[in-house]
Design a protein around this motif. Sequence first.
Motif, PDB file in Angstrom:
ATOM      1  N   LYS A 131       0.877  -1.291   0.053  1.00  0.00           N
ATOM      2  CA  LYS A 131       0.073  -0.066  -0.152  1.00  0.00           C
ATOM      3  C   LYS A 131       0.836   1.031   0.162  1.00  0.00           C
ATOM      4  CE  LYS A 131      -3.639   2.249   2.663  1.00  0.00           C
ATOM      5  NZ  LYS A 131      -4.543   2.056   3.956  1.00  0.00           N
ATOM      6  N   ILE A 132       1.832   1.107   0.801  1.00  0.00           N
ATOM      7  CA  ILE A 132       2.641   2.339   1.047  1.00  0.00           C
ATOM      8  C   ILE A 132       3.597   2.443  -0.334  1.00  0.00           C
ATOM      9  CG2 ILE A 132       4.674   3.567   2.175  1.00  0.00           C
ATOM     10  CD1 ILE A 132       3.430   2.164   4.910  1.00  0.00           C
ATOM     11  N   GLY A 133       4.114   1.428  -0.760  1.00  0.00           N
ATOM     12  CA  GLY A 133       4.822   1.524  -2.175  1.00  0.00           C
ATOM     13  C   GLY A 133       4.066   2.194  -3.261  1.00  0.00           C
ATOM     14  N   GLN A 134       2.759   1.715  -3.461  1.00  0.00           N
ATOM     15  CA  GLN A 134       1.868   1.822  -4.358  1.00  0.00           C
ATOM     16  C   GLN A 134       1.510   3.441  -4.213  1.00  0.00           C
ATOM     17  OE1 GLN A 134      -1.607  -0.225  -4.619  1.00  0.00           O
ATOM     18  NE2 GLN A 134      -2.107   0.451  -6.772  1.00  0.00           N
ATOM     19  N   GLU A 135       1.334   3.910  -3.180  1.00  0.00           N
ATOM     20  CA  GLU A 135       0.974   5.442  -2.714  1.00  0.00           C
ATOM     21  C   GLU A 135       2.292   6.288  -3.350  1.00  0.00           C
ATOM     22  OE1 GLU A 135      -1.673   8.548  -1.278  1.00  0.00           O
ATOM     23  OE2 GLU A 135      -2.105   6.395  -1.646  1.00  0.00           O
ATOM     24  N   LEU A 136       3.339   5.747  -2.772  1.00  0.00           N
ATOM     25  CA  LEU A 136       4.415   6.562  -3.155  1.00  0.00           C
ATOM     26  C   LEU A 136       4.779   6.389  -4.600  1.00  0.00           C
ATOM     27  CD1 LEU A 136       6.588   5.708  -0.349  1.00  0.00           C
ATOM     28  CD2 LEU A 136       5.809   7.813  -0.742  1.00  0.00           C
ATOM     29  N   GLU A 137       4.669   5.607  -5.320  1.00  0.00           N
ATOM     30  CA  GLU A 137       4.775   5.514  -6.645  1.00  0.00           C
ATOM     31  C   GLU A 137       3.832   6.256  -7.508  1.00  0.00           C
ATOM     32  OE1 GLU A 137       4.568   1.982 -10.138  1.00  0.00           O
ATOM     33  OE2 GLU A 137       5.390   1.591  -8.053  1.00  0.00           O
ATOM     34  N   GLU A 138       2.521   6.118  -6.959  1.00  0.00           N
ATOM     35  CA  GLU A 138       1.482   7.022  -7.773  1.00  0.00           C
ATOM     36  C   GLU A 138       1.464   8.756  -7.539  1.00  0.00           C
ATOM     37  OE1 GLU A 138      -2.284   5.727  -6.503  1.00  0.00           O
ATOM     38  OE2 GLU A 138      -1.718   3.659  -7.562  1.00  0.00           O
TER      39      GLU A 138
END
Length: 151
Positions: A131-138
Motif C-alpha cells: 500500500k505504501i509503495g503504491q501510494e509513493l509510486e503514484e
Amino acid sequence: MAEIKLTFTEEQYKKLVETIFLGSWMLNSTRLEDLDEEAEEIRELVLSRYKEANLEDKVVYQEEMEIHDLTIDYESELLDQYIEEYDEFSFWDKLVEKLTEKEMVQTFGADVVSAPLTDEMLKTQLELEEKIGQELEEKGITNLHLPLDKK
C-alpha cells in the motif's frame, strides 16, 4: 597461498574494472580515512593491467600517489550510470521500509521491531509495504505529512 590466474577479453576486463570501481565505491564511500585496504589492493591489481586492455582513455597512473585510478570522466560516467540509479531505488525502498516499520509499531507496539513476526504481523507488514509503495509510486512524496511543531 595458491595463486589464481584469469584470462579476460578486453570487454570482460572493462566490465571487471567497472565492477571493481562500483564495489570499491560501495565499501569505501562512507569511510573518510579508514579504507578497506584489501579491496584497495585488489582494485590496484586490476587497474594496473589497463594498458593490456587498451583502456588508456579510462584508467590513468597517478605517479605522485603511486596508484592507478579511473579518469574523472569515466568515474563520472559510472557514477551517473549506476550509482545515481541505485541511490534513487534505495531511497524509495528504504522509505517504504521505514514508513512500514512506523505503521507496524503503531499497530503492534514497539516490540514488533525486535521480536519475531507472527503470521498476522507478517501479513500486515506485506500489505502495508504494498500500500505504501503504491501510494509513493503514484503520488511521490507530495502526500507525506509530518506534523512539525510550528513555534
